[in-house]
Write a protein that holds these residues in place. Structure first.
Motif, mmCIF file in Angstrom:
data_model
loop_
_atom_site.group_PDB
_atom_site.id
_atom_site.type_symbol
_atom_site.label_atom_id
_atom_site.label_comp_id
_atom_site.label_asym_id
_atom_site.label_seq_id
_atom_site.Cartn_x
_atom_site.Cartn_y
_atom_site.Cartn_z
ATOM 1 N N LYS A 1 -42.272 90.519 -1.759
ATOM 2 C CA LYS A 1 -42.829 91.268 -2.889
ATOM 3 C C LYS A 1 -43.186 90.351 -4.055
ATOM 4 N N GLU A 2 -42.568 89.182 -4.087
ATOM 5 C CA GLU A 2 -42.818 88.251 -5.191
ATOM 6 C C GLU A 2 -44.228 87.673 -5.135
ATOM 7 N N THR A 3 -44.818 87.672 -3.930
ATOM 8 C CA THR A 3 -46.136 87.059 -3.772
ATOM 9 C C THR A 3 -47.209 88.047 -3.316
ATOM 10 N N ALA A 4 -46.825 89.033 -2.516
ATOM 11 C CA ALA A 4 -47.815 89.960 -1.954
ATOM 12 C C ALA A 4 -48.290 90.957 -3.002
ATOM 13 N N LYS A 5 -49.601 90.993 -3.223
ATOM 14 C CA LYS A 5 -50.175 91.932 -4.182
ATOM 15 C C LYS A 5 -50.190 93.352 -3.617
ATOM 16 N N GLN A 6 -50.332 93.437 -2.301
ATOM 17 C CA GLN A 6 -50.345 94.736 -1.636
ATOM 18 C C GLN A 6 -49.502 94.631 -0.359
ATOM 19 N N ILE A 7 -48.706 95.652 -0.093
ATOM 20 C CA ILE A 7 -47.925 95.730 1.147
ATOM 21 C C ILE A 7 -48.195 97.088 1.768
ATOM 22 N N ILE A 8 -48.762 97.080 2.962
ATOM 23 C CA ILE A 8 -49.155 98.317 3.638
ATOM 24 C C ILE A 8 -48.392 98.418 4.952
#
Length: 233
Positions: A145-152
């Motif tokens: 979550k620290e790097t990913a702008k979107q998590i699907i």
């Protein structure tokens, strides 16, 4: 865009960034060791039978023919039935497997450094098929979550790759058109075919390339160093 000059990069999670196959094998080995009844068959027989049955069940799940609870039950129940093991063990075995499987999660070789370097230069996201509870645990454990702008996560959206809806949804979340997105994944069906059908560029991580995949993918690679090179990082 040019071959690998994207505006946004999405990554698959299992067997692209994290070594699911290794963790799955280790988890099944723990199940084999845990139950005397299961030790009547070899570890190889357990692995081969489970993989074949689980693959078919995930295909059924992806089509909406079964739900997650039926998948969880049948993957061990049917494996045990075929191997002439007491099918009543399916629930215990499933719980033991999930507890042990979580202990074996680790990065694919070279993936952590490559992902982090790419995330410094490009906005990145993750698209993963799988059950939300498990995938969220992985995402938290590896601090994605620290790097990913979107998590699907497919279960949350209600469709799985290669369904076009998941790629359209990902475009909206990224604020990018299909021609601006690069997808990095290992699965021929879910990632290469799904991504290329959506009009995305695809970097296919595989040790066993086949013609259909190499024709569709913009890049086929076995080492993340090559991906970094093609992205000029």
């Amino acid at each position: 865009m040019s071959q690998l000059n994207p505006k946004f990069i999405y990554f698959d999670l299992d067997d692209t960034l994290l070594d699911h196959k290794k963790a799955e094998k280790a988890g099944l080995s723990d199940v084999h060791d845990h139950f005397e009844e299961i030790q009547k068959v070899s570890m190889e027989e357990l692995l081969d039978t489970y993989h074949r049955i689980n693959k078919g069940l995930w295909e059924e799940y992806g089509k909406g023919d079964i739900d997650r609870h039926i998948l969880h039950r049948r993957r061990f129940e049917e494996t045990f039935r075929e191997l002439k093991i007491n099918t009543g063990l399916w629930e215990q075995a499933g719980k033991v497997y999930m507890n042990y499987y979580r202990n074996h999660w680790e990065w694919i070789e070279g993936a952590k450094e490559a992902y982090e370097r790419i995330a410094e230069k490009f906005p990145v996201g993750i698209i993963t098929n799988g059950f939300a509870e498990t995938q969220k645990l992985k995402i938290d454990q590896f601090r994605l979550k620290e790097t990913a702008k979107q998590i699907i996560i497919s279960e949350e959206l209600g469709v799985m790759k290669p369904d076009p809806q998941i790629f359209r949804h990902a475009e909206e979340k990224a604020g990018a058109g299909p021609e601006e997105i690069l997808y990095v994944g290992d699965s021929l069906t879910s990632d290469v075919i799904g991504g290329s059908n959506a009009g995305w560029s695809v970097a296919w991580y595989t040790e066993k390339p086949v013609e259909e995949g190499t024709e569709r993918a913009n890049l086929t690679f076995q080492s993340f160093d090559l991906l970094l090179d093609k992205l000029h990082i």
